[in-house]
Write a protein that holds these residues in place. Structure first.
Motif, short mmCIF file in Angstrom:
data_model
loop_
_atom_site.label_atom_id
_atom_site.label_comp_id
_atom_site.label_asym_id
_atom_site.label_seq_id
_atom_site.Cartn_x
_atom_site.Cartn_y
_atom_site.Cartn_z
N LEU A 23 -2.90 35.94 12.52
CA LEU A 23 -3.04 35.92 13.98
C LEU A 23 -1.78 35.43 14.69
N CYS A 24 -0.98 34.65 13.98
CA CYS A 24 0.22 34.09 14.61
C CYS A 24 1.24 35.15 14.98
N PHE A 25 1.10 36.39 14.45
CA PHE A 25 2.11 37.40 14.70
C PHE A 25 1.76 38.37 15.83
N ILE A 26 0.51 38.34 16.32
CA ILE A 26 0.09 39.38 17.27
C ILE A 26 0.06 38.86 18.70
N ASN A 27 -0.16 39.78 19.63
CA ASN A 27 -0.17 39.47 21.06
C ASN A 27 -1.17 38.37 21.36
N ILE A 28 -0.67 37.28 21.93
CA ILE A 28 -1.48 36.10 22.19
C ILE A 28 -2.66 36.39 23.12
N GLU A 29 -2.52 37.39 23.96
CA GLU A 29 -3.54 37.71 24.96
C GLU A 29 -4.85 38.15 24.32
N TYR A 30 -4.78 38.76 23.12
CA TYR A 30 -5.97 39.34 22.51
C TYR A 30 -6.50 38.55 21.32
N ILE A 31 -5.89 37.44 21.02
CA ILE A 31 -6.31 36.65 19.86
C ILE A 31 -7.76 36.17 19.97
N PRO A 32 -8.21 35.59 21.10
CA PRO A 32 -9.62 35.15 21.19
C PRO A 32 -10.60 36.31 20.97
N ASP A 33 -10.30 37.49 21.51
CA ASP A 33 -11.21 38.63 21.36
C ASP A 33 -11.25 39.12 19.92
N ILE A 34 -10.09 39.15 19.27
CA ILE A 34 -10.05 39.58 17.87
C ILE A 34 -10.79 38.58 16.99
N PHE A 35 -10.61 37.29 17.31
CA PHE A 35 -11.32 36.27 16.54
C PHE A 35 -12.83 36.46 16.67
N ASN A 36 -13.29 36.71 17.89
CA ASN A 36 -14.73 36.92 18.10
C ASN A 36 -15.23 38.15 17.36
N LYS A 37 -14.40 39.18 17.30
CA LYS A 37 -14.76 40.39 16.55
C LYS A 37 -14.95 40.05 15.07
N ILE A 38 -14.03 39.26 14.52
CA ILE A 38 -14.14 38.85 13.11
C ILE A 38 -15.38 37.99 12.89
N ASN A 74 -3.14 24.59 22.19
CA ASN A 74 -2.73 25.80 22.91
C ASN A 74 -2.20 26.81 21.90
N ILE A 75 -2.67 28.05 21.98
CA ILE A 75 -2.30 29.08 21.02
C ILE A 75 -0.78 29.29 20.96
N LYS A 76 -0.11 29.10 22.07
CA LYS A 76 1.34 29.34 22.11
C LYS A 76 2.10 28.43 21.16
N ILE A 119 -7.43 48.29 22.94
CA ILE A 119 -6.22 47.50 22.67
C ILE A 119 -6.52 46.42 21.63
N ILE A 120 -7.72 45.83 21.73
CA ILE A 120 -8.13 44.83 20.73
C ILE A 120 -8.18 45.47 19.35
N GLU A 121 -8.73 46.67 19.27
CA GLU A 121 -8.81 47.39 18.00
C GLU A 121 -7.41 47.68 17.46
N ASN A 122 -6.49 47.99 18.38
CA ASN A 122 -5.10 48.25 18.00
C ASN A 122 -4.49 47.04 17.30
N TRP A 123 -4.66 45.86 17.87
CA TRP A 123 -4.07 44.65 17.28
C TRP A 123 -4.84 44.20 16.03
N PHE A 124 -6.12 44.52 15.96
CA PHE A 124 -6.86 44.22 14.75
C PHE A 124 -6.32 45.06 13.59
N ASN A 125 -6.00 46.32 13.86
CA ASN A 125 -5.41 47.18 12.84
C ASN A 125 -4.04 46.63 12.40
N CYS A 126 -3.32 46.05 13.36
CA CYS A 126 -2.04 45.43 13.02
C CYS A 126 -2.23 44.30 12.02
N LEU A 127 -3.25 43.48 12.23
CA LEU A 127 -3.55 42.39 11.29
C LEU A 127 -3.77 42.91 9.89
#
Length: 396
Positions: free
Chosen positions: A231-246, A276-278, A374-382
């Motif tokens: 998660l440390c490598f992807i867009n900070i804006e979508y981290i909470p949403d991706i985490f909730n998806k997981i 803070n995620i940053k 967009i969330i799915e896009n960054w999830f695929n990046c992970l």
């Protein structure tokens, strides 16, 4: 005659000062006079020989008076044995890691330097071993037996922890002492030197083995566990949403992954809410990553021990490694040593992949796609980070 005397300063087995004359006769300290001169008597003084020979020295170890009337022959073997033992013990005393001293190697070197009759090493081996063991604290079998650790180990680069924003942490089971489960190490990356320096070492008494077992035995959980670490490598804006998806996906398996769900709760509370995620995200600043440097350092430490170390053996070793690292840091910061060349292959691979998904995000926004796309896009990046880069480099 007194001007031609060969005087060696020695020590008795009890740590008292001893003088050896001409490498034949030994004199133990007897008395300190009012003028600070010292009287030493022949070691045969208290035997049946009752030798009356003595020597008086001043503070500079200069001979003031010497009675050489021995009633017994000199003993070169005995004198050399005492002198060599003293020199080896002195080397052990000066060492940060007494248990690592190679006594036989020191014996061979001193024997050549002294250049006179020497005993065999086996005649002093047991005494040297006992002395070496006395320099070590007994092994601490439980944490209750460990004293205030700060008295034995304080990192001399604590300020690096505060002054540099790149802090990496990793654990190793390989060098954990018998009274602990894992050694957890934090290291800071000093950008201007392109070097890592250890800032703290923690001993952990336990770890959640059940969580590891759940992750290991379940392909989907294993994938998500590794995705969390990326998660440390992807867009900070979508981290909470991706985490909730997981987390929501894992809830389907809650009957078999209760420990992993506990881990997710801990991660959410600690790294999404408290911090803070940053502070731990590298989306726009991937200068370095932790795995290579931390894992190679863990392997380096493992190679320093033949078997799992005792608590104090670990402390002594770390202190010695700290002194070398401290010297390295100051030589580089002063410009005496050149900074290390940047090995960028893996970092560049991550940057290329992340940049690719940045571009996809921009295209999705341009064509009016939803946030879920967009969330799915960054999830695929992970997932690709884990499958194509992280795992691939471990097998290189």
């Amino acid at each position: 005659m007194e001007g031609n005397l060969k005087i060696d300063i020695n020590e008795t087995n009890r740590g008292k000062e001893q003088i050896i004359i001409d490498r034949k006769f030994k004199y133990n300290f007897s008395k300190l006079k009012k003028d600070n001169t010292k009287i030493y008597r022949c070691t045969e003084y208290k035997t049946l020989n009752k030798c009356k020979s003595f020597i008086i020295l001043n503070d500079n170890k200069e001979v003031l008076n010497y009675d050489s009337s021995h009633n017994h022959p000199g003993n070169e073997i005995n004198a050399s044995k005492s002198l060599i033992k003293h020199k080896i013990k002195d080397e052990i005393k000066k060492s940060l890691i007494p248990s690592d001293i190679k006594s036989k190697r020191i014996f061979d070197k001193i024997s050549q330097e002294i250049g006179y009759i020497c005993p065999e090493y086996k005649t002093i081996k047991s005494q040297i071993t006992r002395y070496k063991n006395k320099q070590l604290f007994p092994n601490a079998k439980t944490f209750d037996e460990v004293p205030n650790v700060s008295e034995y180990y304080k990192t001399i680069r604590a300020k690096l922890f505060m002054e540099n924003k790149h802090i990496f942490a990793d654990g190793t089971f390989l060098i954990a002492p018998t009274n602990s489960y894992q050694v957890f190490i934090t290291r800071t990356y000093v950008t201007e030197l392109n070097c890592f320096y250890t800032t703290s070492i923690l001993l952990m008494t336990k770890k959640n083995k059940l969580c590891y077992k759940e992750v290991k035995d379940h392909n989907i959980l294993n994938t998500y566990y590794k995705a969390i670490s990326n998660l440390c490598f992807i867009n900070i804006e979508y981290i909470p949403d991706i985490f909730n998806k997981i987390k929501n996906t894992c809830m389907r398996y809650k009957s078999t992954c209760s420990q992993f769900l506990n881990f997710l709760d801990y991660f959410e509370k600690t790294f999404l809410n408290i911090y803070n995620i940053k502070y731990w995200n590298y989306y726009n600043n991937i200068d370095h990553i932790t795995n290579n440097a931390s894992e190679s350092y863990n392997s380096y430490l493992k190679n320093l021990f033949v078997k799992k170390p005792s608590f104090y053996k670990l402390i002594y070793t770390i202190q010695f490694e700290e002194s070398k690292s401290y010297y390295d840091y100051h030589m580089r910061i002063k410009g005496i040593w050149r900074k290390k060349s940047r090995i960028s292959e893996r970092v560049d691979d991550i940057n290329i992949l992340v940049e690719y998904y940045k571009n996809i995000e921009a295209e999705l926004k341009n064509i009016g796609c939803s946030k879920n796309d967009i969330i799915e896009n960054w999830f695929n990046c992970l997932i690709r980070l884990n499958n194509e880069i992280i795992n691939f480099n471990k097998t290189k």
